[in-house]
Design an enzyme around this catalytic site. Structure first.
Site, PDB file in Angstrom:
ATOM      1  CB  THR A  38      -0.880  -0.003   1.259  1.00 47.50           C
ATOM      2  OG1 THR A  38      -1.766  -1.116   1.198  1.00 47.50           O
ATOM      3  CG2 THR A  38      -1.682   1.281   1.384  1.00 47.50           C
ATOM      4  NE  ARG A  83      -8.818  -7.508   2.916  1.00 50.60           N
ATOM      5  CZ  ARG A  83      -7.771  -6.720   2.946  1.00 50.60           C
ATOM      6  NH1 ARG A  83      -7.391  -6.085   1.825  1.00 50.60           N
ATOM      7  NH2 ARG A  83      -7.077  -6.534   4.050  1.00 50.60           N
ATOM      8  CB  VAL A  84     -13.048  -3.296   1.280  1.00 47.85           C
ATOM      9  CG1 VAL A  84     -12.461  -1.900   1.435  1.00 47.85           C
ATOM     10  CG2 VAL A  84     -13.779  -3.424  -0.049  1.00 47.85           C
ATOM     11  N   GLY A  85      -9.989  -3.672   2.661  1.00 46.93           N
ATOM     12  CA  GLY A  85      -9.208  -3.446   3.869  1.00 46.93           C
ATOM     13  C   GLY A  85      -9.374  -2.035   4.395  1.00 46.93           C
ATOM     14  CG  ASP A  86      -6.038  -0.278   6.530  1.00 49.12           C
ATOM     15  OD1 ASP A  86      -5.660  -1.259   5.861  1.00 49.12           O
ATOM     16  OD2 ASP A  86      -5.272   0.648   6.841  1.00 49.12           O
TER      17      ASP A  86
END
Length: 354
Positions: free
Chosen positions: A193, A221-224
């Site tokens: 990232t 899926r989605v992260g921060d």
């Protein structure tokens, strides 16, 4: 609460006024944090990463040196990292389980806390620009998938063919994950990232983050990274933060907002305790470092890892990570300029403000 009380207690030490040579602008960037092995970092690979970090740092610094806004500076710094196959954002993004590249990004302006974010986009070359367009040209904060791409088309973004984002190394990582029944963390030894935070000469802060997520991610899926308050947050009253790491844990802690909330509390306590109205409520670098280290320790306590970068209204450009390394850099108008990869090491060059 105990950690917040401890931070406030530390803040109550005598606070000198800001020095006249305090940075007029500051910038910090990251390109991912994770389990990096110095033995596997060839001189050629190290040079490539350092050059990429220097290029991003210079792009953002140039904007700030010339009096540009923090918002423009973070975009200038993030775009070359999105365009580089070395990082997991834009070109070079990891593959989902279904063999696609799905991109997430978020951005926030500390002046008014306006924010924009996108998730799961596949045809936008620079997702950080689309996130900013959501911030400025829509009544929303967060758009995803096909809707975000429809918005991009409506706003004039060219359609980038999916093959642009694909790289052989990322495809091989997906194939190995499937063949050997591995976890994403087994093939992603680092979280690539990218992000940037900045303070401009007008005293405004901004933050932005962009990512391709995790190798083999499924079910949307989605992260921060695209979540305001988890991977990105900016508030002129406190700080600007961009995070990188195991997103599930950063979401649970609300890392970016947690850091800014603690710093804002320190500012408020100092203002309340000031002996005179003009005594100030400035936060020292060691106090801000204490807070970001404590929040990262909270992440580690849950089982997560990664790192954060931070700038404060006082001009402090800081970082904290609980992994073996984090691709990172920082520069200020006071002359600081450095990039680093592993813990405890930096490559420094002095560049006075001009």
């Amino acid at each position: 609460m105990k950690k917040l009380i401890a931070a406030l207690a530390l803040a109550l030490i005598t606070q000198p006024a800001l020095a006249e040579d305090a940075p007029k602008w500051s910038l910090a960037i990251h390109g991912g944090a994770g389990t990096l092995d110095p033995k596997q970092m060839t001189p050629e690979k190290r040079a490539a990463y350092e050059a990429a970090l220097q290029a991003a740092l210079e792009a953002g610094s140039k904007v700030l040196r010339e009096g540009g806004s923090a918002m423009d500076a973070i975009k200038a710094a993030i775009i070359p990292m999105e365009d580089s196959p070395l990082f997991n954002a834009g070109k070079g993004a990891v593959f989902t389980w279904d063999g696609t590249n799905e991109l997430d990004a978020s951005i926030m302006d500390g002046r008014d806390r306006s924010a924009g974010a996108v998730a799961g986009v596949k045809t936008v070359r620079n997702p950080i620009l689309l996130a900013d367009k959501v911030r400025t040209d829509s009544e929303h904060v967060f758009l995803m998938g096909a809707g975000a791409e429809a918005f991009a088309l409506e706003k004039g973004f060219p359609v980038t063919p999916p093959e642009y984002f694909a790289t052989p190394a990322r495809r091989e990582a997906l194939e190995r994950l499937k063949a050997e029944k591995l976890l994403a963390l087994d093939v992603d030894h680092k979280f690539g990232t990218v992000g940037a935070v900045a303070l401009d000469q007008n005293g405004n802060v901004a933050a932005g983050t962009s990512t391709g997520g995790m190798t083999g991610k499924r079910w949307g899926r989605v992260g921060d990274a695209p979540v305001i308050g988890a991977g990105t947050y900016a508030d002129n009253r406190a700080c600007a933060v961009s995070a990188t790491g195991w997103g599930e844990y950063f979401l649970r802690v609300g890392v970016a907002h947690e850091i800014c909330a603690r710093l804002r509390a320190v500012h408020e306590v100092k203002a309340a305790m000031a002996s005179t109205p003009d005594a100030g409520n400035a936060v020292e670098a060691k106090e801000a470092q204490y807070i970001i280290d404590e929040v990262m320790a909270d992440v580690a306590g849950l089982g997560g890892d990664g790192g954060v970068i931070l700038v404060t209204p006082e001009g402090h450009a800081l970082f904290s990570f609980n992994t073996t390394g984090m691709y990172r850099g920082r520069a200020t108008s006071a002359g600081l300029r450095e990039v680093g990869i592993f813990g405890g090491e930096t490559k420094v060059t002095s560049t006075p403000d001009h």
